[in-house]
Write an enzyme that holds these catalytic residues in place. Structure first.
Site, PDB file in Angstrom:
ATOM      1  N   SER A 216       0.905  -1.166   0.116  1.00  0.00           N
ATOM      2  CA  SER A 216      -0.013   0.013   0.059  1.00  0.00           C
ATOM      3  C   SER A 216       0.841   1.176  -0.153  1.00  0.00           C
ATOM      4  O   SER A 216       1.601   1.295  -0.800  1.00  0.00           O
ATOM      5  CB  SER A 216      -0.978  -0.153   1.359  1.00  0.00           C
ATOM      6  OG  SER A 216      -2.143   0.660   0.942  1.00  0.00           O
TER       7      SER A 216
ATOM      8  N   ASP B 106      -9.418  -5.638  -4.731  1.00  0.00           N
ATOM      9  CA  ASP B 106      -8.652  -4.692  -3.960  1.00  0.00           C
ATOM     10  C   ASP B 106      -8.937  -3.183  -4.401  1.00  0.00           C
ATOM     11  O   ASP B 106      -9.417  -2.791  -5.612  1.00  0.00           O
ATOM     12  CB  ASP B 106      -7.017  -4.666  -4.676  1.00  0.00           C
ATOM     13  CG  ASP B 106      -5.892  -4.271  -3.939  1.00  0.00           C
ATOM     14  OD1 ASP B 106      -6.254  -3.667  -3.029  1.00  0.00           O
ATOM     15  OD2 ASP B 106      -4.879  -4.959  -3.990  1.00  0.00           O
TER      16      ASP B 106
ATOM     17  N   HIS C 176      -7.265  -5.896  -0.451  1.00  0.00           N
ATOM     18  CA  HIS C 176      -6.131  -5.077  -0.339  1.00  0.00           C
ATOM     19  C   HIS C 176      -5.076  -5.863   0.660  1.00  0.00           C
ATOM     20  O   HIS C 176      -3.941  -5.454   0.570  1.00  0.00           O
ATOM     21  CB  HIS C 176      -6.657  -3.984   0.488  1.00  0.00           C
ATOM     22  CG  HIS C 176      -5.476  -2.679   0.290  1.00  0.00           C
ATOM     23  ND1 HIS C 176      -4.838  -2.451  -0.679  1.00  0.00           N
ATOM     24  CD2 HIS C 176      -5.076  -1.987   1.298  1.00  0.00           C
ATOM     25  CE1 HIS C 176      -4.079  -1.442  -0.365  1.00  0.00           C
ATOM     26  NE2 HIS C 176      -3.992  -1.200   0.850  1.00  0.00           N
TER      27      HIS C 176
END
Length: 313
Positions: free
Chosen positions: A121, A261, A288
């Site tokens: 991320s 995601d 995610h």
């Protein structure tokens, strides 16, 4: 999971003149950095503003592949130095600060000449930026669930948001317009989105929960750089992009995302298009956090990439 694994925990002094006080970076090493069998993997957590705990799934790589794994809390978070007095100071919380911190930690651990880098991320955004500087010791790069630009991220998030039940969309919009994003109704509507596109596991793993709770405990970094949530980006990262510099990444790169995601295909596509040596793998049952949602397969994909000498296209 860690019964027979060598573990070393410590702190690295980190000199930040603008902080106005001594700073430190807390880290934890799983495995033996001195055995020379496998190159260490340094992991960068997301947020910006969460903590290392949700990265602990990666310790599976130690027991399965013998890869030493290093986790740490970025400055402002977890067990590292907190700076709540810098809340809202966009000139302080920059990606340069975090790149400098990573460089400092590598030198403290004595691995600056030979290591692999994993970022998830925000951590993947940071890892990509760091790799564009072509640091001499970086061998392989893993970018997991990360946007190449925040413009693409917001566009994809709004598309996903438009697919939510109308009452959820209305609650989000109402509170964003009113500036009441700290309300219970807004938090519940946001959680609905997270349950679909951040982590689909129920119950949520304890490690993930602890990382999320860290934002509430000290929102300084997250609120300054990001904003109240994953799709209402009003912080200093709102115009962030690494797209124009991706061609500078010269190392073999593994690109990862999940089918559900937040980092949809169009969000990660620039990495695939602009990095010369890149392999892309998508997890079909994940959002995610595939390192938890499809943990065994995730470690297999990451582990095989790290121990193989070359990138198989």
């Amino acid at each position: 999971m860690t019964d027979n694994i060598k573990i070393h925990e410590g702190e690295a002094e980190f000199h930040v003149p603008a902080a106005g006080k001594p700073c430190k970076t807390w880290f934890k090493v799983f495995g033996d950095l001195s055995n020379g069998k496998q190159r260490p993997l340094v992991t960068l957590h997301g947020g910006p503003g969460v903590t290392h705990e949700y990265q602990l799934a990666l310790v599976d790589l130690v027991s399965t592949y013998g890869i030493p794994v290093i986790v740490y809390d970025q400055i402002g978070n977890g067990k590292s130095t907190h700076l709540p007095e810098k809340n809202g100071d966009g000139s302080f919380w920059t990606e340069e600060l975090f790149c400098d911190e990573l460089d400092n930690l590598l030198k403290h651990l004595g691995i600056q000449d030979d290591y692999d880098l994993f970022g998830q991320s925000w951590g993947g955004m940071l890892a990509a930026r760091f790799a564009t500087k072509q640091p001499k010791g970086l061998n392989k790069l893993i970018i997991s669930n990360s946007p190449a630009s925040m413009e693409l991220w917001v566009k994809a998030a709004n598309k996903l948001r438009s697919q939510l039940p109308q009452e959820i969309q209305d609650a989000l919009t109402k509170h964003e317009k009113a500036g009441t994003t700290d309300s219970k109704e807004y938090e519940e509507a946001t959680q609905y989105f997270y349950d679909l596109h951040v982590i689909r596991l129920k119950p949520m793993p304890e490690e993930v929960q602890r990382s999320f709770e860290s934002i509430t405990e000290d929102p300084t970094v997250y609120m300054t750089m990001n904003g109240p949530n994953e799709f209402h980006i009003i912080g200093t990262l709102k115009n962030w992009s690494v797209v124009d510099d991706l061609h500078k990444i010269a190392v073999s790169t593994l690109l990862l995302n999940g089918r559900y995601d937040e980092a949809q295909d169009e969000v990660v596509m620039p990495y695939f298009q602009n990095i010369s040596k890149v392999k892309w793998f998508q997890f079909s049952e994940s959002s995610h956090l595939p390192q938890w949602e499809e943990r065994e397969r995730y470690m297999e994909v990451v582990g095989e990439f790290l121990i193989n000498q070359c990138l198989r296209m």
